[in-house]
Write an enzyme that holds these catalytic residues in place. Structure first.
Site, PDB file in Angstrom:
ATOM      1  CD  GLU A 173      -7.097   6.962   4.751  1.00 17.37           C
ATOM      2  OE1 GLU A 173      -7.699   6.896   3.659  1.00 17.37           O
ATOM      3  OE2 GLU A 173      -6.013   7.568   4.902  1.00 17.37           O
ATOM      4  CG  HIS A 198      -1.445   6.230  -2.664  1.00 18.23           C
ATOM      5  ND1 HIS A 198      -2.640   6.009  -3.276  1.00 18.23           N
ATOM      6  CD2 HIS A 198      -1.602   5.833  -1.359  1.00 18.23           C
ATOM      7  CE1 HIS A 198      -3.504   5.521  -2.396  1.00 18.23           C
ATOM      8  NE2 HIS A 198      -2.896   5.400  -1.223  1.00 18.23           N
ATOM      9  CG  ASP A 248      -1.328   5.894   2.679  1.00 16.16           C
ATOM     10  OD1 ASP A 248      -1.658   5.599   1.514  1.00 16.16           O
ATOM     11  OD2 ASP A 248      -2.121   6.437   3.484  1.00 16.16           O
ATOM     12  CG  ASP A 249       0.171   9.073   0.260  1.00 20.95           C
ATOM     13  OD1 ASP A 249       0.177   8.972  -0.978  1.00 20.95           O
ATOM     14  OD2 ASP A 249      -0.818   8.782   0.962  1.00 20.95           O
ATOM     15  CG  HIS A 302      -1.851   1.142   1.347  1.00 18.32           C
ATOM     16  ND1 HIS A 302      -2.926   1.145   2.210  1.00 18.32           N
ATOM     17  CD2 HIS A 302      -1.881   2.351   0.728  1.00 18.32           C
ATOM     18  CE1 HIS A 302      -3.569   2.294   2.130  1.00 18.32           C
ATOM     19  NE2 HIS A 302      -2.944   3.054   1.236  1.00 18.32           N
ATOM     20  CG  HIS A 332      -7.573   3.548   0.037  1.00 20.36           C
ATOM     21  ND1 HIS A 332      -6.924   2.939  -0.991  1.00 20.36           N
ATOM     22  CD2 HIS A 332      -6.660   4.369   0.640  1.00 20.36           C
ATOM     23  CE1 HIS A 332      -5.659   3.370  -1.026  1.00 20.36           C
ATOM     24  NE2 HIS A 332      -5.472   4.240  -0.049  1.00 20.36           N
TER      25      HIS A 332
HETATM   26  N1  ADE Z   1      -4.287   7.697   2.506  1.00 18.28           N
HETATM   27  C1  ADE Z   1      -5.008   7.858   1.396  1.00 18.28           C
HETATM   28  N2  ADE Z   1      -6.329   7.645   1.437  1.00 18.28           N
HETATM   29  C2  ADE Z   1      -7.068   7.825   0.353  1.00 18.28           C
HETATM   30  N3  ADE Z   1      -6.579   8.212  -0.821  1.00 18.28           N
HETATM   31  C3  ADE Z   1      -5.264   8.434  -0.910  1.00 18.28           C
HETATM   32  N4  ADE Z   1      -4.504   8.815  -1.942  1.00 18.28           N
HETATM   33  C4  ADE Z   1      -3.249   8.909  -1.513  1.00 18.28           C
HETATM   34  N5  ADE Z   1      -3.188   8.595  -0.217  1.00 18.28           N
HETATM   35  C5  ADE Z   1      -4.431   8.270   0.181  1.00 18.28           C
HETATM   36 ZN    ZN Z   2      -3.598   4.900   0.618  1.00 24.41          ZN
END
Ligand code: ADE
Ligand code: ZN
Length: 353
Positions: A216, A35, A294-295, A33, A213
């Site tokens: 969250e 992006h 994630d990011d 996971h 997703h």
């Molecule tokens: N944590 C996240 N939740 C939903 N969409 C995303 N796009 C990038 N990061 C995300």
């Molecule tokens: Zn994500």
């Protein structure tokens, strides 16, 4: 998702807990996971902005980094989509993916399944081919040059319509062999999974792997509908599932992996403090939970930072470390022989400590 279920060797309990940070860094792991647009570091955003003549509303790298103070998912997404606006050429997508893959290799990530958001780019006039070709070329180079196997998952933006998701799928089908599956991301609350029921059904017919997703920020009901309506094989985040005992039972029984992202949850205020994160509770309930970044450029850490900070804050143990790495291979979309080979490598590293 029950084709492979590795078993913990209790002799690993003899590993002293003071070696845990070193072990967490050294163990081979899969990332399920992340992006790829969320791996754009401020330095690369500035470099690409200059290379492409794109104006960005920040004076410096420091100025941009200062804006990374988020209160919820939407406050992050606004900055994340603005950052992605510097990506125009095939080489830009390659350079972004390559920078991430080098970081992944340094963290002993041996396999990664990277999300990408084509609608963020096609809406700005960038061709689907440009996006997919650049990302895929980096994936191809990663195995021989970094020892990392890498694949792509195309995500639909859930704040847009299902019709737009269908158009995106149509644009991507000429490149069907260059991505393994589809996902669903962006603003969760108000955009339940069932909004995308028909496009996911079509992707299923096409033989694509399915993830979304859910849970969250959104309620457990969204996780139920990701499972029962979209028929996803993995749930991204899913941490809100802990509020629903029947859902926890379902996830454990069906061995549905949850791709948990602790530093993301902290930065987006899903949990008030890392010590309050429910990763340990998910594992102790028998769920196939995994750790992911994630990011990473926005949330303060790549894979090993997610592992070491979470273990330090929550007091998770050696067995949890093994379980998380084993879960990452079990939950991946690689074949069973490859899963077995990675878990053999995992066991060899644990045996060497
Ligand atoms: N944590 C996240 N939740 C939903 N969409 C995303 N796009 C990038 N990061 C995300
Ligand atoms: Zn994500």
């Amino acid at each position: 998702m029950t084709d492979f279920r590795p078993v913990y060797d209790p002799r690993f309990d003899n590993i002293p807990s003071d070696r845990l940070p070193e072990l967490l860094r050294a163990m081979p792991k899969a990332e399920l996971h992340m992006h790829i647009e969320g791996s754009l570091e401020p330095e690369l955003i500035f470099a690409l902005a200059q290379r492409n003549g794109v104006a960005i509303p920040y004076a410096s790298v420091e100025d941009l980094r200062k804006a990374y103070a988020f209160t919820n998912l939407q406050s992050f997404l606004d900055i994340y989509y603005a950052g992605a606006s510097v990506l125009l050429k095939e080489q830009d997508f390659y350079d972004m993916a390559w920078a991430y893959l080098e970081r992944a290799a340094a963290d002993n990530v041996v396999h990664t399944e990277m999300f990408f958001d084509p609608q963020t780019h096609t809406a700005r006039g960038v061709a689907m081919e440009t996006v997919v070709d650049g990302l895929h070329r980096a994936c191809v180079d990663a195995q021989p040059k970094l020892g990392v196997s890498a694949s792509l998952i195309l995500c639909f933006l859930r704040h847009l319509s299902e019709e737009e998701a269908f158009e995106t799928l149509e644009q991507a089908l000429p490149f069907r062999d260059l991505f393994i599956g589809v996902g669903l991301d962006s603003s969760e609350v108000g955009h339940p999974p069932e909004k995308f029921a028909r496009v996911f059904a079509r992707c299923r017919e096409l033989g694509l792997r399915l993830v979304a997703h859910a849970g969250e920020e959104g309620p457990p009901e969204y996780v139920w509908s990701a499972l029962d309506v979209l028929k996803v094989e993995r749930v991204d985040h899913g941490v809100q599932s802990a509020k629903d005992p029947a859902l926890m039972k379902r996830l454990a029984q069906d061995r549905i992996p949850l791709t948990v992202c602790p530093l993301s949850n902290l930065k987006l205020c899903v949990f008030p403090d890392l010590s309050k994160h429910n990763l340990g509770a998910l594992l102790d309930a028998g769920l196939v939970a995994t750790v992911n970044s994630d990011d990473p450029a926005y949330f303060g850490g790549y894979m090993n930072q997610n592992f070491t900070q979470t273990f330090e804050a929550t007091g998770l143990k050696v067995q949890h470390a093994w379980q998380l790495a084993a879960n990452s291979f079990e939950g991946s979309f690689i074949d069973v022989a490859a899963k077995r080979a990675y878990v053999d490598r995992l066991n060899a590293v644990f045996a060497s400590f």
